[in-house]
Design a protein around this motif. Structure first.
Motif, PDB file in Angstrom:
ATOM      1  N   GLU A 254      32.392  28.817   4.272  1.00  0.00           N
ATOM      2  CA  GLU A 254      31.663  29.872   4.974  1.00  0.00           C
ATOM      3  C   GLU A 254      32.275  29.702   6.800  1.00  0.00           C
TER       4      GLU A 254
ATOM      5  N   ARG B 245      30.359  36.678   9.985  1.00  0.00           N
ATOM      6  CA  ARG B 245      30.229  35.901   8.991  1.00  0.00           C
ATOM      7  C   ARG B 245      31.035  36.455   7.832  1.00  0.00           C
TER       8      ARG B 245
ATOM      9  N   LYS C 205      30.975  24.680   6.661  1.00  0.00           N
ATOM     10  CA  LYS C 205      31.092  25.826   7.638  1.00  0.00           C
ATOM     11  C   LYS C 205      31.980  25.548   8.882  1.00  0.00           C
TER      12      LYS C 205
END
Length: 188
Positions: A55, A48, A2
Motif C-alpha cells: 500500500e 492512495r 505501507k
C-alpha cells in the motif's frame, strides 16, 4: 506493508516544470499510471494506491519545499508508517541531468527540503531518490537555476527518465532498498 512516497516541490503554477519540482513530476506519473488521483488533504495532495501487495500513500506537500518535514511527519504518524518505509524524491544538482540515485540515508547535501525533513524527523535514516538536474549555472546562480525550466534537450528525454524513477519507486516497495540500489544505481 505501507509506504509513504513523497515527491518534493513547490506549489503554485509558477513552479510547475521547474527543476526543483522534479519530485512532483515523478509522483504525478506514478499516480497517473496507476489510474488513481490526488486529493487535497492536510499538508498536501495525497493519493492512495497499491503496487501488488504493498500500500502506497503518495504525498506532494503543500508546505513549500523548505517546510516539507511537517507534511512528512504528519503523514508518517497519521498512516502509522515506519521511517524505513519513507521514500523522498528530490532534485539533485550534484548529479548530471537524468542520473538517478537511490540512497538509504545521508546528509541533506545543502537541499533545504531534505534539511527540513531531517530536522523535523530527527534523523537522516530515510531513503531518498535523487534525480539529477545538473549544475549548469554560474557561481551564485543556484537558486535561479533550480527554479528555472528544463532545456528542450532535457525535456525530450524526460519521459524516459521519469518512467525509470517510477520503476525504482515500485522496486523499492516490492524488493527493498538493497536489491533496488544494485539493480538501478550506476546504470544510467
Amino acid at each position: 506493508m505501507k509506504y509513504l512516497i513523497t515527491g518534493l516541490g513547490n506549489i503554485g503554477s509558477q513552479y510547475w516544470g521547474t527543476r526543483h519540482n522534479i519530485g512532483f513530476r515523478v509522483v504525478n506519473k506514478l499516480v497517473e499510471d496507476s489510474g488513481h488521483f490526488f486529493s487535497e488533504e492536510r499538508y498536501g495532495a495525497v493519493a492512495r494506491m497499491r503496487v501488488k501487495n504493498k500500500e502506497l500513500v503518495v504525498l506532494k506537500p503543500n508546505t513549500f519545499m523548505n517546510l516539507s518535514g511537517n507534511a512528512v511527519r504528519y503523514w508518517l504518524q497519521k498512516e502509522n508508517i515506519p521511517v524505513e518505509n519513507l521514500l523522498v524524491i528530490v532534485d539533485d544538482i550534484a548529479l548530471p541531468f537524468g542520473v538517478l540515485r537511490l540512497k538509504p540515508k545521508g546528509s541533506d547535501a545543502g537541499h533545504n527540503g531534505l534539511k527540513n525533513i531531517q530536522q523535523i524527523l530527527g534523523t537522516q535514516e530515510y531513503t531518498r531518490l535523487r534525480f539529477g538536474v545538473g549544475d549548469y549555472f554560474p557561481r551564485g546562480g543556484q537558486v535561479e537555476y533550480v527554479l528555472g525550466q528544463f532545456d528542450p534537450e532535457e525535456l525530450a528525454v524526460m519521459p524516459e527518465k521519469v518512467d525509470r524513477a517510477v520503476e525504482i519507486i515500485k522496486s523499492f516497495c516490492l524488493s527493498g532498498i538493497q536489491f533496488t540500489m544494485n539493480q538501478y544505481n550506476n546504470k544510467d
